[in-house]
Scaffold this active site. Structure first.
Site, mmCIF file in Angstrom:
data_model
loop_
_atom_site.group_PDB
_atom_site.id
_atom_site.type_symbol
_atom_site.label_atom_id
_atom_site.label_comp_id
_atom_site.label_asym_id
_atom_site.label_seq_id
_atom_site.Cartn_x
_atom_site.Cartn_y
_atom_site.Cartn_z
ATOM 1 N N GLY A 130 0.978 -1.102 0.182
ATOM 2 C CA GLY A 130 0.091 0.072 0.026
ATOM 3 C C GLY A 130 0.906 1.246 -0.065
ATOM 4 C CB CYS B 227 -6.021 -6.265 0.942
ATOM 5 S SG CYS B 227 -4.653 -6.340 1.799
#
Length: 259
Positions: free
Chosen positions: A164, A193
């Site tokens: 990320g 996620c």
């Protein structure tokens, strides 16, 4: 040719006159908000040309982070503190036994291509895993590094590393989280996620039957990093966040990529 993640160029070497990337390893578990503040400050200094690029390897105490696309229903049970991360993506978990890598690189010196950067971070992790005979793979529709699990059934795969990022003034923030030996039950408090299909789970090196130390992983990460991103040099600075960590106290661009 149609855009696919598999045909992206891999590698983001710096300009030839660039200094090496500083490489920092923190042994103590670091408070998330303090580490985030230190990372943000360092990235701003890199953007101003006042500090070299930095890779920072660390661990956090058990916590969840919420990316900019996180949905409330994906927080199933707030078993640990929840932090707004400012990165792309949904919810993820950080905790002991997981090697977090905060990567602060100046893409103006390397190529202002966020997709290529994400693909190269994936490649970095894939090559590091190969040092332990683990075949990590990228997927067209799911960012991160995945391991096939035929032992669980046809088409089953587990994520072993999450990615990320945020890019501010073309300097990258956040990075990756590689599962070495975390408590995998801690992931049950979230939809990791945003991937909810039952055939997609979470794994670690320990879950795959491997006994690997954190220093061994750090060495593999550094060896895999340099061919892709260029030379690195040890950073001997002890960040103030490490002095304040729980373990020590008790003893013009902005783009997002999802985890």
């Amino acid at each position: 040719m149609a855009y696919t993640r598999d045909n992206l160029r891999i590698g983001l070497l710096p300009q030839c006159d660039s200094p090496p990337v500083e490489w920092r390893v923190s042994d103590a578990q670091l408070d998330y908000d303090e580490a985030l503040a230190a990372m943000t400050e360092r990235a701003a200094a890199i953007a101003r040309g006042e500090a070299p690029e930095l890779v920072w390897l660390l661990e956090h105490p058990a916590l969840y982070t919420a990316g900019t696309s996180a949905r409330p229903q994906e927080l199933i049970e707030a078993r640990f503190p929840v932090h707004a991360a400012g990165r792309g993506g949904q919810f993820t978990y950080h905790g002991p036994g997981q090697r977090v890598g905060y990567v602060m690189l100046d893409l103006k010196r390397r190529g202002p291509d966020v997709r290529r950067f994400v693909a190269t971070i994936e490649e970095w992790l894939i090559r590091a895993l190969a040092a332990f005979n683990v075949r990590g793979e990228r997927r067209e529709d799911r960012i991160g590094v995945w391991v096939r699990r035929p032992d669980k059934g046809e088409g089953f795969e587990d994520k072993i590393a999450a990615i990320g990022i945020r890019v501010r003034q073309w300097v990258t923030l956040h990075g990756s989280a590689l599962n070495i030996e975390p408590d995998l039950t801690h992931f049950a408090g979230i939809v990791p996620c945003g991937v909810s299909e039952s055939r997609y789970g979470v794994t670690s090196l320990a879950d795959l039957g491997l006994t690997v130390t954190m220093p061994e992983v750090d060495m593999a990460l550094r060896m895999a990093f340099e061919p892709l991103f260029g030379a690195s040099v040890d950073d001997h600075t002890l960040a103030s966040t490490e002095n304040n960590s729980p373990r020590r106290r008790s003893a013009k661009s902005s783009e997002l990529a999802s985890r």
